[in-house]
Scaffold this motif. Sequence first.
Motif, mmCIF file in Angstrom:
data_model
loop_
_atom_site.group_PDB
_atom_site.id
_atom_site.type_symbol
_atom_site.label_atom_id
_atom_site.label_comp_id
_atom_site.label_asym_id
_atom_site.label_seq_id
_atom_site.Cartn_x
_atom_site.Cartn_y
_atom_site.Cartn_z
ATOM 1 N N GLY A 102 102.646 56.838 -29.520
ATOM 2 C CA GLY A 102 103.907 56.938 -30.257
ATOM 3 C C GLY A 102 104.343 55.598 -30.824
ATOM 4 N N TRP A 103 104.236 54.547 -30.011
ATOM 5 C CA TRP A 103 104.584 53.221 -30.532
ATOM 6 C C TRP A 103 103.629 52.811 -31.641
ATOM 7 N N TRP A 104 102.341 53.166 -31.506
ATOM 8 C CA TRP A 104 101.363 52.789 -32.529
ATOM 9 C C TRP A 104 101.667 53.462 -33.863
ATOM 10 N N ARG A 105 102.038 54.740 -33.833
ATOM 11 C CA ARG A 105 102.385 55.429 -35.079
ATOM 12 C C ARG A 105 103.635 54.817 -35.710
ATOM 13 N N GLY A 106 104.611 54.490 -34.896
ATOM 14 C CA GLY A 106 105.799 53.841 -35.442
ATOM 15 C C GLY A 106 105.519 52.445 -35.960
ATOM 16 N N PHE A 107 104.633 51.725 -35.290
ATOM 17 C CA PHE A 107 104.278 50.376 -35.737
ATOM 18 C C PHE A 107 103.594 50.422 -37.095
ATOM 19 N N LYS A 108 102.687 51.376 -37.307
ATOM 20 C CA LYS A 108 102.037 51.509 -38.614
ATOM 21 C C LYS A 108 103.041 51.922 -39.688
ATOM 22 N N ARG A 109 104.008 52.776 -39.330
ATOM 23 C CA ARG A 109 105.000 53.196 -40.307
ATOM 24 C C ARG A 109 105.932 52.054 -40.692
ATOM 25 N N ARG A 110 106.265 51.205 -39.724
ATOM 26 C CA ARG A 110 107.161 50.085 -40.010
ATOM 27 C C ARG A 110 106.453 48.940 -40.716
ATOM 28 N N HIS A 111 105.117 48.894 -40.619
ATOM 29 C CA HIS A 111 104.342 47.812 -41.253
ATOM 30 C C HIS A 111 103.213 48.438 -42.073
ATOM 31 N N PRO A 112 103.516 48.912 -43.255
ATOM 32 C CA PRO A 112 102.476 49.561 -44.078
ATOM 33 C C PRO A 112 101.440 48.589 -44.617
#
Length: 569
Positions: A102-112
């Motif tokens: 979950g954190w990894w998906r959010g991290f990719k979304r916040r840093h495209p």
Amino acid sequence: MEDAIKAVQGGASIRVASEQHNVKMSTLYGRLTGRTHIRGRPSIIPREKEKLLSNYAKSMADMGFGLSRVSLLYFTTASIQALAADLVRRETGQECPSLGKGWWRGFKRRHPEICVRRPRSLEEARARNASADTLHQFYDVLEKTISTYKLQPNHIWNCDEKGFNPDPLPSNVVASRTSRATHQQHRKSHDHITANVCVSAAGNSMPPHIIYNRKQLSPALVANGPPGAVYSTSTSGSMDGELFQDWFAKVFLANTSRDTPQLLIMDNHASHLKVATLDMARSSNVIFLALPSKTTHVLQPLDKAVFSSLGQHYQSVSAAARLVKPDHKLTIADFPKIFTEAYVKAVTPANILASFKQTGISPLDRLAVPPAALLPSTVHVATAQPEANVITPEDSDDDLVAQEPDIAAAIPGHSVHPLAQSMVSAGILSENTVQLFLTPVVSHSRLPSAAAQARTLTADSVFEALQERERQKQQKAAEKEARQLQRTQRRARPCTAAETASAAEATPPAEATPLAEATPPAAAVLPIDCALCGSPGAEKCTRCEFAFHNECTLAVSSSAGCLNCGPPL
């Protein structure tokens, strides 16, 4: 979004900033006026720390030590536990949790700006040799050669080889999402084909030289090939010294003028260092310039736009031909037709000019190679730089040096101990294994020799050194052949009378064998019964097939032999 906000704060309008940074104008306006709030729970890591983590992951990938998703999760968890544990306890009252998908998906979304890619293999020697110093030395030699001989783009050539499989597998196919395994039928063969391509900095190209791993060429292997192509065979299907000399004489010299100096840039392969070929080039007004060793991935023009396009077109044409054929299988006889289609589409003036421009060879540009391509060499410490244009016949063992790249020192803020503790706490590695990995290991690697630098192979000093090395190789081969001939002659030479007499004196005399123990030459031992006593283990006569024992025969006869057909003649 952050860049768009900075652009508006710098004086740009909201409309211009939204168009330049590809964000919605309403969203940008809401962020500037404070009317839009970030949805979702706040990340456990502050935004500025996540930005540093994103930059760290990108820098590690640029230097050739990219982090996988699992490695990044372990590293981030260890960094939080080591640097921000007190902050987490103070705000949440709990221990720092482990990060998951979950954190990894959010991290990719916040840093495209980051993504997951499959890295290409880069051997350590290439990472070490592709340094700024090596490139500067190459450009110095290239600039001096061009200015000395007043070379124009149509006088600068580059040749290189590329291997092909007659029946290549496609990279990706369309299949069912629920299928776990997708297969592709193809013929199992050991066929290997090499194409030697030569292009100039003016966008011209010579007919290719195609090499098959065959003993002789059949009409199907040369039909429907590129116009003017030259075909050869070798045991491995690769280039060697004899084939390169033949290509240079029949293709290169036939398509260039001897009145004007010609520059041929190529790699340091052993097939290009044949003294007879270099002597032919010196007499034909051709300069051979060898690229620095293990730097062709950044300095070889053909490896840039030409060969990459050639490989892609070869794959696509092979896939189309596989569908057209009734059995959907390709053979080595189909290679000329497929290669011709791909060659015409890939080896174009536009691709050739782009290749020379990307390497900075023509037009000469020392900054053409991007700094990111040289970052992997920054983690290797060079202890010495050899002189250019000098070659030794053989490298000595004195060139061995202890060298250990310090990755942690090259990356600011990197510490391996929190990551190791995270690996132990997660159960991935044991404490003993971590201690073994953290123990410094001294690795011995050879310093780059003079042959690893850019050099003019047709220069007098280099040519004389290559001649001396070739002479030493021939002398060693002759000495080895002479030793083998001496051993063969000693084994085949008849003994003299003196040697025979001495051998007879040294050998004790053989004892006489009794007649009863002598084996009849006409009998053969077979598992059958004796005709005289009826016991097994009798010997059968090879002439009349009469079975008997030697003892039984001597009991009834005074001479050893068959009782039926008489003693042996």
